[in-house]
Design an enzyme around this catalytic site. Structure first.
Site, mmCIF file in Angstrom:
data_model
loop_
_atom_site.group_PDB
_atom_site.id
_atom_site.type_symbol
_atom_site.label_atom_id
_atom_site.label_comp_id
_atom_site.label_asym_id
_atom_site.label_seq_id
_atom_site.Cartn_x
_atom_site.Cartn_y
_atom_site.Cartn_z
ATOM 1 N N HIS A 28 0.814 -1.209 0.000
ATOM 2 C CA HIS A 28 0.000 0.000 0.000
ATOM 3 C C HIS A 28 0.854 1.267 0.000
ATOM 4 O O HIS A 28 0.364 2.347 -0.290
ATOM 5 C CB HIS A 28 -1.015 -0.013 1.145
ATOM 6 C CG HIS A 28 -0.486 0.384 2.479
ATOM 7 N ND1 HIS A 28 -0.230 -0.505 3.490
ATOM 8 C CD2 HIS A 28 -0.169 1.594 2.972
ATOM 9 C CE1 HIS A 28 0.220 0.148 4.540
ATOM 10 N NE2 HIS A 28 0.266 1.421 4.253
ATOM 11 N N ASP A 59 -0.074 -7.539 1.825
ATOM 12 C CA ASP A 59 0.420 -6.157 1.763
ATOM 13 C C ASP A 59 1.953 -6.105 1.795
ATOM 14 O O ASP A 59 2.549 -5.742 2.799
ATOM 15 C CB ASP A 59 -0.176 -5.370 2.944
ATOM 16 C CG ASP A 59 0.035 -3.878 2.814
ATOM 17 O OD1 ASP A 59 0.469 -3.420 1.747
ATOM 18 O OD2 ASP A 59 -0.254 -3.166 3.804
ATOM 19 N N GLN A 96 0.307 5.672 11.324
ATOM 20 C CA GLN A 96 0.528 6.149 9.966
ATOM 21 C C GLN A 96 1.957 6.631 9.788
ATOM 22 O O GLN A 96 2.496 7.335 10.623
ATOM 23 C CB GLN A 96 -0.419 7.290 9.642
ATOM 24 C CG GLN A 96 -1.830 6.802 9.488
ATOM 25 C CD GLN A 96 -2.739 7.874 8.943
ATOM 26 O OE1 GLN A 96 -2.293 8.930 8.530
ATOM 27 N NE2 GLN A 96 -4.019 7.593 8.934
ATOM 28 N N GLY A 97 2.536 6.271 8.672
ATOM 29 C CA GLY A 97 3.914 6.658 8.401
ATOM 30 C C GLY A 97 4.905 5.581 8.784
ATOM 31 O O GLY A 97 6.058 5.610 8.371
ATOM 32 N N ASP A 98 4.454 4.633 9.620
ATOM 33 C CA ASP A 98 5.305 3.481 9.974
ATOM 34 C C ASP A 98 5.127 2.348 8.976
ATOM 35 O O ASP A 98 5.918 1.393 8.966
ATOM 36 C CB ASP A 98 4.942 2.946 11.364
ATOM 37 C CG ASP A 98 5.293 3.913 12.481
ATOM 38 O OD1 ASP A 98 6.383 4.519 12.404
ATOM 39 O OD2 ASP A 98 4.489 4.061 13.417
ATOM 40 N N SER A 99 4.085 2.414 8.183
ATOM 41 C CA SER A 99 3.749 1.322 7.265
ATOM 42 C C SER A 99 4.959 0.862 6.461
ATOM 43 O O SER A 99 5.778 1.672 6.023
ATOM 44 C CB SER A 99 2.661 1.776 6.292
ATOM 45 O OG SER A 99 1.429 1.786 6.955
#
Ligand code: 4AZ
Length: 281
Positions: free
Chosen positions: A86, A139, A233-236
């Site tokens: 993603h 993912d 969010q942003g660690d994905s």
């Protein structure tokens, strides 16, 4: 807060930069569970202490204040990096990854305002064609780098059956993501300690809904039963590590650090299997 960074991105990075520049602006934590961030509930760590944790960057797309960081990633070979599918979708990047001229991996940089470490262009991006953006299954994506990372930057992956996947195992997640769940993006790398949670817990939390559907064969459940320590969010795309081996990639969850809503990770043993890497590990 559904999915990844992704959706949120176009808007957040601007906010993120502003929030990071004035850290005291949002002084009051949203809730005790998310009082201190990663990664929510985390602590600062040097890139040298987790050299396989790398940042995914495009300054053209996300601006230069935080070195263009928009997702995490993890080095599993000197020119091979895993991240979340993603993270490299067209909705995040604005175009297919091969057409993003300045897509890079940044290694060895604790503070995104600094120039330390290395910036290495991504030569090729392979996105799992079976990634399902509705359930979030599968993912993962594989990035091939244009230059080699240092040998010590590579982490081993835990194969199927590795005890590191067992519920209750201590695990650590790393990243430059939101530390509160309210869009507070740090400049410096953080980590949060947590535990692998049972599949049953995530099956109960995510039986199928707007955020995704937990599938134990391809996903891994981690966090704390009481909430508080989580990726955000942003660690994905970044690493979840247990017993010195990579077990997960930050993927999704409902909010960040909320009790009853654990973090969901891409199960690395499934990545190994889908890529036919069994014999290499
Ligand atoms: C995200 O939006 C995201 N709390 C990543 C991880 C988690 C939630 C959201 C897990 O990228």
């Amino acid at each position: 807060m559904r999915r990844p960074f992704v959706r949120a991105l176009a808007r957040p990075l601007v906010l993120a930069a502003a929030a990071a520049a004035i850290p005291l602006v949002s002084a009051a934590p949203a809730a005790p569970a998310v009082a201190d961030g990663i990664v929510v509930g985390g602590f600062p760590i040097e890139a040298a202490d987790s050299p396989w944790t790398v940042a995914l960057s495009s300054r053209d797309r996300f601006g230069g204040m935080r070195s263009g960081q928009f997702c995490g990633a993890v080095a599993v070979g000197r020119t091979t990096v895993l991240t979340a599918a993603h993270c490299v979708g067209e909705d995040v990047l604005g175009s297919p990854p091969g057409e993003v001229g300045d897509l890079k991996v940044i290694a060895g940089r604790t503070d995104l305002r600094s120039a330390e470490g290395q910036e290495i262009p991504v030569r090729e991006t392979w996105v799992n064609p079976e990634y399902d953006g509705i359930s979030n299954a599968g993912d993962f994506a594989v990035l091939t780098l244009a230059e080699k990372l240092p040998e010590n930057a590579v982490i081993g992956m835990a194969a199927a059956g590795d005890p590191a996947y067992a519920a209750d195992t201590r695990a650590t997640v790393y990243g430059w993501g939101d530390v509160t769940g309210a869009g507070d993006y740090p400049y410096s790398l953080r980590a949060a300690r947590m535990r692998v949670l049972s599949d049953a817990l995530c099956e109960e939390a995510y039986p199928g809904g707007a955020d995704g559907t937990y599938r134990a064969d391809v996903m891994l459940c981690a966090g704390e039963r009481v909430g508080g320590r989580d990726a955000c969010q942003g660690d994905s795309g970044g690493p979840l590590v247990a017993q010195g081996r990579l077990i997960g990639l930050v993927s999704w969850g409902s909010g960040c650090g909320r009790p009853g809503s654990p973090g969901v990770y891409t199960r690395v043993s499934d990545v190994i299997q889908k890529l036919g890497w069994e014999r290499a590990t």
